[in-house]
Motif scaffolding. Structure first.
Motif, short mmCIF file in Angstrom:
data_model
loop_
_atom_site.label_atom_id
_atom_site.label_comp_id
_atom_site.label_asym_id
_atom_site.label_seq_id
_atom_site.Cartn_x
_atom_site.Cartn_y
_atom_site.Cartn_z
N UNK A 18 0.64 -1.30 -0.25
CA UNK A 18 0.14 -0.08 -0.02
C UNK A 18 0.62 1.25 0.21
N UNK A 19 1.07 2.21 -1.14
CA UNK A 19 2.00 3.44 -1.22
C UNK A 19 0.96 4.10 -1.39
N UNK A 20 1.46 5.00 0.28
CA UNK A 20 0.49 6.27 0.03
C UNK A 20 0.98 7.18 -0.13
N UNK A 21 0.63 8.62 -1.48
CA UNK A 21 1.63 9.61 -1.79
C UNK A 21 2.10 9.41 -2.15
N UNK A 22 1.44 8.67 -3.51
CA UNK A 22 2.01 7.71 -4.52
C UNK A 22 2.97 8.59 -5.95
N UNK A 23 2.97 10.13 -6.17
CA UNK A 23 3.32 10.63 -6.91
C UNK A 23 2.93 10.48 -8.26
N UNK A 24 3.86 10.73 -8.81
CA UNK A 24 3.10 11.18 -10.51
C UNK A 24 4.33 9.94 -10.86
N UNK A 25 3.81 9.09 -11.72
CA UNK A 25 4.46 7.67 -11.72
C UNK A 25 5.64 8.33 -12.96
N UNK A 26 7.11 7.63 -11.57
CA UNK A 26 8.46 7.63 -12.67
C UNK A 26 8.57 6.08 -12.33
N UNK A 27 8.85 5.60 -13.75
CA UNK A 27 9.46 4.30 -13.72
C UNK A 27 11.12 3.69 -13.04
N UNK A 28 11.00 2.61 -12.84
CA UNK A 28 10.05 1.87 -12.60
C UNK A 28 9.16 2.61 -10.96
N UNK A 29 7.98 2.33 -11.09
CA UNK A 29 7.04 2.32 -10.07
C UNK A 29 7.22 0.74 -9.00
N UNK A 46 -1.41 4.15 -16.51
CA UNK A 46 -0.43 3.76 -16.43
C UNK A 46 0.45 2.53 -15.27
N UNK A 47 -0.19 3.19 -14.24
CA UNK A 47 -0.21 2.19 -12.47
C UNK A 47 -0.55 1.35 -12.64
N UNK A 48 -1.99 1.11 -13.61
CA UNK A 48 -2.43 -0.11 -13.46
C UNK A 48 -1.93 -1.73 -13.75
N UNK A 49 -1.14 -1.02 -14.89
CA UNK A 49 -0.97 -1.51 -15.98
C UNK A 49 0.25 -2.91 -14.97
N UNK A 50 0.69 -4.13 -14.45
CA UNK A 50 1.04 -4.24 -13.34
C UNK A 50 1.55 -6.06 -14.10
N UNK A 51 1.62 -7.17 -13.49
CA UNK A 51 1.28 -8.34 -14.12
C UNK A 51 0.23 -8.97 -13.97
N UNK A 52 0.70 -9.64 -15.01
CA UNK A 52 -0.70 -10.45 -15.02
C UNK A 52 -1.12 -11.93 -14.09
N UNK A 53 -0.30 -11.80 -13.30
CA UNK A 53 -0.42 -12.34 -12.05
C UNK A 53 -1.08 -12.02 -10.60
N UNK A 54 -0.17 -10.49 -10.55
CA UNK A 54 -0.75 -9.77 -10.03
C UNK A 54 -1.84 -9.25 -9.51
#
Length: 273
Positions: free
Chosen positions: A77-88, A117-125
């Motif tokens: 659980x990541x709070x205060x995520x901020x603007x995505x910067x890879x790797x997230x 963009x944040x929601x593009x995770x692994x198929x398993x997770x």
């Protein structure tokens, strides 16, 4: 969590700087506005550690997430995520353990725009984003519980967040009580990942930066080492304990970065017994 039940986003205010967008500029991102760049440049001129600190914070997050995953944590659980910067965070966690579940939370509308963009995770997770304020743990935990099993260990990440929250009778926030409320809801075996700006290591520069943030309308609260350690009361600190951010389980690039100069940020990771 970004669907119809998500909190409605508010309009992006480009007339005043936002700390997430200032941070994005320091990291070389492009999701910021002239008002954010103006403040970022002023702070960097007043405190030459600002860019090093932003980069060191990101690298610390990567190392801490890998440490949590290596200890068997599969929920974040990541709070205060901020603007995505890879790797997230989700990319780091799911590279270590593809089945990891990650929930991000932030209240900046520009972050909501990047949720896809944040929601593009692994198929398993599973990777989710919710639009919510860090100062509302009940809402965040209730909604995070739709994706995470809060009866099992979770790694709670509050990286570079607490210095924007106050404490004490004269403050709008009670940051220590807030962190305690989050931790109290987590299962035994959960992790707390924290970093926080301090004046201990660069008194004048950080004082100037804090004043610039405050003048812009953003509260800013550097903390001493004893004040930072207080966040971990009742928890079991992982080695090497509370330490300047470069020194927390450094990897080669962190060792090399130390030669660039001081970074006035403390970091620590602890386990809930």
């Amino acid at each position: 969590m970004t669907g119809p039940d998500a909190a409605p986003p508010t309009a992006i205010d480009t007339s005043r700087p936002h700390p997430a967008r200032v941070y994005d500029w320091w990291l070389g991102g492009k999701d910021n506005y002239p008002v954010d760049e103006e403040l970022a440049r002023k702070i960097l001129a007043a405190d030459g550690t600002a860019v090093r600190g932003a980069r060191a914070n990101r690298r610390f997050m990567h190392r801490a997430v890998r440490a949590a995953a290596g200890a068997g944590i599969r929920q974040f659980l990541d709070i205060g995520t901020g603007i995505p910067t890879e790797p997230n965070l989700h990319q780091v966690a799911q590279e270590a353990a593809p089945e990891s579940r990650v929930v991000y939370a932030d209240n900046d509308p520009i972050v909501l725009r990047h949720a896809e963009a944040l929601l593009r995770g692994s198929a398993e997770g599973r990777t989710e984003y919710l639009h919510a304020d860090a100062r509302d743990p009940e809402t965040i935990l209730a909604r995070a519980g739709e994706s995470l099993d809060l009866g099992r260990p979770v790694a709670l990440s509050l990286v570079a967040l607490t210095h924007y929250l106050g404490d004490g009778a004269d403050a709008d926030d009670d940051v220590y009580g807030l962190v305690e409320r989050y931790v109290a809801r987590l299962a035994p075996g959960s992790f707390l990942i924290l970093s926080q700006v301090t004046q201990d290591l660069s008194p004048d520069g950080v004082a100037r930066a804090a004043e610039l943030f405050r003048r812009s309308g953003t509260p800013f609260h550097p903390r001493t080492l004893p004040e930072f350690r207080r966040f971990f009361d009742g928890l079991e600190l992982l080695g090497p304990g509370v330490i300047p951010v470069h020194g927390w389980r450094p990897e080669p690039e962190d060792v090399a970065a130390q030669a660039e100069g001081v970074v006035p940020v403390y970091a620590g990771v602890a386990r809930k017994p």
